[in-house]
Design an enzyme around this catalytic site. Sequence first.
Site, PDB file in Angstrom:
ATOM      1  N   CYS A 162      12.303  -8.353   7.427  1.00  0.00           N
ATOM      2  CA  CYS A 162      12.964  -8.633   6.151  1.00  0.00           C
ATOM      3  C   CYS A 162      12.349  -7.823   5.003  1.00  0.00           C
ATOM      4  CB  CYS A 162      12.938 -10.143   5.897  1.00  0.00           C
ATOM      5  SG  CYS A 162      14.021 -10.722   4.583  1.00  0.00           S
ATOM      6  N   ALA A 163      11.803  -8.476   3.996  1.00  0.00           N
ATOM      7  CA  ALA A 163      11.227  -7.754   2.849  1.00  0.00           C
ATOM      8  C   ALA A 163       9.856  -7.165   3.167  1.00  0.00           C
ATOM      9  CB  ALA A 163      11.103  -8.696   1.657  1.00  0.00           C
TER      10      ALA A 163
END
Length: 394
Positions: A314-315
């Site tokens: 994800c991030a």
Amino acid sequence: MASSPSKKVLVPIADGTEPMEAVITIDVLRRSGADVTVASAASDLRVDACWGIKLVADSLISDCKGSSFDLIALPGGMPGSASLRDCEVLEEMVRKQSESGGINAAICAAPAVALGSWGLLKGLKATCYPAFMDKLPADVTKVESRVQVDGKVVTSRGAGTAIEFSLALIEMLYGKEKSEEVAGPMVTRPHHGEDYTMMELNPVEWKYDHDTPQVLVPIANGSEEMEAVMIIDILRRAKANVVVASVEDGLEIVASRKVKIVADKLLDEAVKLQYDLIVLPGGLPGAPAFTNSAKLVDLLKKQAESNKPYGAICASPALVLEPHGLLKGKKATAYPAMCSKLSDKSESENRVVVDGNLITSRGPGTSMEFALAIVEKFFGREKALDLARSLVFV
């Protein structure tokens, strides 16, 4: 367009609840704007879910007795489902829900163990975890759908169908458009039930020194709870030794969708050990908390320097690994909106990318594939596929 009024949802949890099913349901429904109350069927707010995952509820079920809900959704897991079945206050609430035309839902063992035993599936089509199908009452039409909607009752099969189950619940509450609006940013699978794949470049064997891999999963306030819980749960099912470490001052963190998770130890203590894999969930502001933790970054750098596996989803690939030089010379992916921060975007459209000792992935909807790919790298594809089948993911 005026926003829909917030729907009220109750998700009860108990000792022995399947954490992926509970957390995915809570997280996905909160993404839709639903007002979700996580209620403990135990005597305490803290619940020891399956696979050693510790969750903290918002309230006790007894405190919810007078409240009305648009939806009551029961996660599965054993003995969690049996504990929900034996909770008299919950049974009374679910019966009233049925009588008043509200939505009841259950996944995994819970359709058979709870709803079925309360007589609330009579004459309906329902599904549940494959091993519990014979426990559904005789007056139920048993179906093998991944998600089954019949009137105001929704049932589903297991952890591997929990995202589909949750999106079906959003569709019941708010309509198909809202369900699709929530599904897109999660990077959900285009074809549920199919084999999972990973893009692998520069393959190397992932080794471990002990009987089983030693894995560190850091968590912080604002970590993405679905990603964290799926990684921890699936790796523990594979018999890896997973240490969940808080980078905060205390063990309890409040994740990005306000799910409260209790770590096993603080990072200060966890850094004293050696790991065969360090893997970061994403989420905001969880990923920035990781990048600001000098101890965690130092540990990651040492891991990479010694050619030991490390990963992020994800991030975190973009906000933690990239700025600290941990993607140098590597192919990686990240959350779609964060891929512009990667110096090499050439493989970023893939759901899971393995480049030598590095593994990266895109978001909540790719978390299960990400965790299964880790299992495959340590234990082989057959073990990963067996696990995927047991989760009803493939």
